[in-house]
Design a protein around this motif. Sequence first.
Motif, PDB file in Angstrom:
ATOM      1  N   LEU A  43     -13.289   1.932   9.435  1.00  0.00           N
ATOM      2  CA  LEU A  43     -13.284   1.714   7.993  1.00  0.00           C
ATOM      3  C   LEU A  43     -14.637   1.244   7.493  1.00  0.00           C
ATOM      4  O   LEU A  43     -14.988   1.438   6.337  1.00  0.00           O
ATOM      5  N   GLN A  47     -12.897  -6.235   3.555  1.00  0.00           N
ATOM      6  CA  GLN A  47     -12.283  -6.529   2.266  1.00  0.00           C
ATOM      7  C   GLN A  47     -13.315  -6.503   1.149  1.00  0.00           C
ATOM      8  O   GLN A  47     -13.027  -6.052   0.032  1.00  0.00           O
ATOM      9  N   SER A  97       0.814  -1.214   0.000  1.00  0.00           N
ATOM     10  CA  SER A  97       0.000   0.000   0.000  1.00  0.00           C
ATOM     11  C   SER A  97       0.847   1.263   0.000  1.00  0.00           C
ATOM     12  O   SER A  97       0.333   2.364  -0.132  1.00  0.00           O
ATOM     13  N   GLY A 151      -5.858  -3.423   3.221  1.00  0.00           N
ATOM     14  CA  GLY A 151      -6.863  -4.325   3.779  1.00  0.00           C
ATOM     15  C   GLY A 151      -6.586  -5.789   3.542  1.00  0.00           C
ATOM     16  O   GLY A 151      -7.194  -6.657   4.193  1.00  0.00           O
ATOM     17  N   SER A 171      -6.344   1.793   0.758  1.00  0.00           N
ATOM     18  CA  SER A 171      -7.079   1.038   1.773  1.00  0.00           C
ATOM     19  C   SER A 171      -7.347  -0.388   1.301  1.00  0.00           C
ATOM     20  O   SER A 171      -7.280  -1.344   2.090  1.00  0.00           O
ATOM     21  N   TRP A 172      -7.640  -0.534   0.010  1.00  0.00           N
ATOM     22  CA  TRP A 172      -7.873  -1.854  -0.583  1.00  0.00           C
ATOM     23  C   TRP A 172      -6.626  -2.729  -0.452  1.00  0.00           C
ATOM     24  O   TRP A 172      -6.708  -3.891  -0.038  1.00  0.00           O
ATOM     25  N   LEU A 193     -15.672  -1.189  -4.072  1.00  0.00           N
ATOM     26  CA  LEU A 193     -15.298   0.175  -4.455  1.00  0.00           C
ATOM     27  C   LEU A 193     -14.428   0.183  -5.701  1.00  0.00           C
ATOM     28  O   LEU A 193     -14.607   1.020  -6.603  1.00  0.00           O
ATOM     29  N   ILE A 194     -13.467  -0.752  -5.771  1.00  0.00           N
ATOM     30  CA  ILE A 194     -12.597  -0.838  -6.943  1.00  0.00           C
ATOM     31  C   ILE A 194     -13.415  -1.212  -8.172  1.00  0.00           C
ATOM     32  O   ILE A 194     -13.250  -0.621  -9.255  1.00  0.00           O
ATOM     33  N   ARG A 217     -15.994  -4.611   0.988  1.00  0.00           N
ATOM     34  CA  ARG A 217     -16.296  -3.220   0.655  1.00  0.00           C
ATOM     35  C   ARG A 217     -15.213  -2.633  -0.248  1.00  0.00           C
ATOM     36  O   ARG A 217     -15.516  -1.945  -1.233  1.00  0.00           O
ATOM     37  N   SER A 218     -13.953  -2.910   0.073  1.00  0.00           N
ATOM     38  CA  SER A 218     -12.860  -2.392  -0.742  1.00  0.00           C
ATOM     39  C   SER A 218     -12.909  -2.938  -2.158  1.00  0.00           C
ATOM     40  O   SER A 218     -12.689  -2.214  -3.133  1.00  0.00           O
ATOM     41  N   GLU A 219     -13.211  -4.227  -2.292  1.00  0.00           N
ATOM     42  CA  GLU A 219     -13.306  -4.835  -3.623  1.00  0.00           C
ATOM     43  C   GLU A 219     -14.449  -4.217  -4.417  1.00  0.00           C
ATOM     44  O   GLU A 219     -14.323  -3.958  -5.627  1.00  0.00           O
ATOM     45  N   ASP A 278      -8.877   5.116  -1.432  1.00  0.00           N
ATOM     46  CA  ASP A 278      -9.522   3.809  -1.371  1.00  0.00           C
ATOM     47  C   ASP A 278      -8.650   2.717  -1.975  1.00  0.00           C
ATOM     48  O   ASP A 278      -8.723   1.552  -1.562  1.00  0.00           O
TER      49      ASP A 278
END
Length: 406
Positions: A267, A342, A215, A378, A374-375, A348-349, A344-346, A371
């Motif tokens: 988060l 994880q 990251s 995460g 963070s992805w 968002l991407i 949520r991050s996926e 983000d």
Amino acid sequence: MATAQIDALTDPIEAFRLHVREWLAAHFPPSLKGKDNAMSAVEGPHENSPEEDSWQAAMGAKGWGVPTWPKEYGGGGLSRSEARVLHEEMARIGAWNPIGGMGVMMFGPTLLEYGSEAQKEEHIPAIAKGIVRWCQGYSEPGAGSDLASLQMFAEDHGDHYLVNGQKTWTSGGQWADKCFMLVRTDKTKKHEGITFLLCDMDTPGVEVKPIRLISGSSPFCETFFTDVKVSKANRVGEEGQGWTIGKRLLQHERSSLSGGGSAAGRLFAAGAPLAQIARKYIGVDEQGRIADMDLRGRIVRHEMDLRAFLLTLRRASLEAKSTQGPSAATSIMKNVGARIMQERSELLIEIRGLAGLGWEGEGFEADALKDVRSWLFGKAVSIYGGSSEIQNNVIAKRILGMLDHQ
């Protein structure tokens, strides 16, 4: 006379609420509304503003940064009901707790349970005021998931131990003042040969090397110990009791990492709602719904899981406060929390497409760049604090009562 004042005359909790409201009005700087506590994260310390220093000093002096800790050690000495009122009143005005870090999340509660009177008097007040940063010396290059295989050795030298070995993934080690750690004092026993020690990070022989993550940040370190002298006064509990104490501390850690008050927990609610972002990047159909039906369904399922999880967290937190603190159920919370974060991050991407894969430069929104980091960060959530696989073992053995077949 106002209703709140009338209630305060007959209800002790409402009287306390009025006191909290007046105290916050006098001490919380309005300019800090909605900001966050840098001490609660593993990232490096930032330079406090005068307002932040003032707010931290006020909360530290009052003991309300650790509201339910004993007053004789610098805590607030509040009951659970009073602590809940304090939390409610702070949330009402956008105030945040300026006292945090590993001392509050993990070490402090453990020391209150297992430490000597001298150790409590020495360490707890500084934690309660937020003036000392602690780091954790658990994992080693050859002892991660199987932590009990740790080999860093503390050799008995009468009034002190001489410690040699290496720790890794030491969160915030380069900024910490002190370290709580598990060491081996008996090489002939596995679990019973482990002892819990405390060490100043500026002790001669301690060397810290930050690890750069995918990251781009370096919140974790390798920490090397070469002939480090640790006084026996810094041993928590008896020699060989470290595994028992260390497991208890891990319950507090997993409770925090699952979202129970930690930076990781925030988060879950970070940024704009997924549906709002999806409408911007994906568009809507003639009925105003997210145009991609499959994505729409997955966002709904995610939001349902998140809300159910947060409600479960709240219930588990209340149950823990009414008994003896966190239980093995924190392993469930840690695993579920890691999955939801994880996921949520996926999402968002995926929602942003190419616009959500930027690292730096023009053409990318600041939130999207944040983000992405963070992805990537995460990815570690299902590993640190005990990997998901280890948590599954804990759940199977200690909650479901399943035993290993011989």
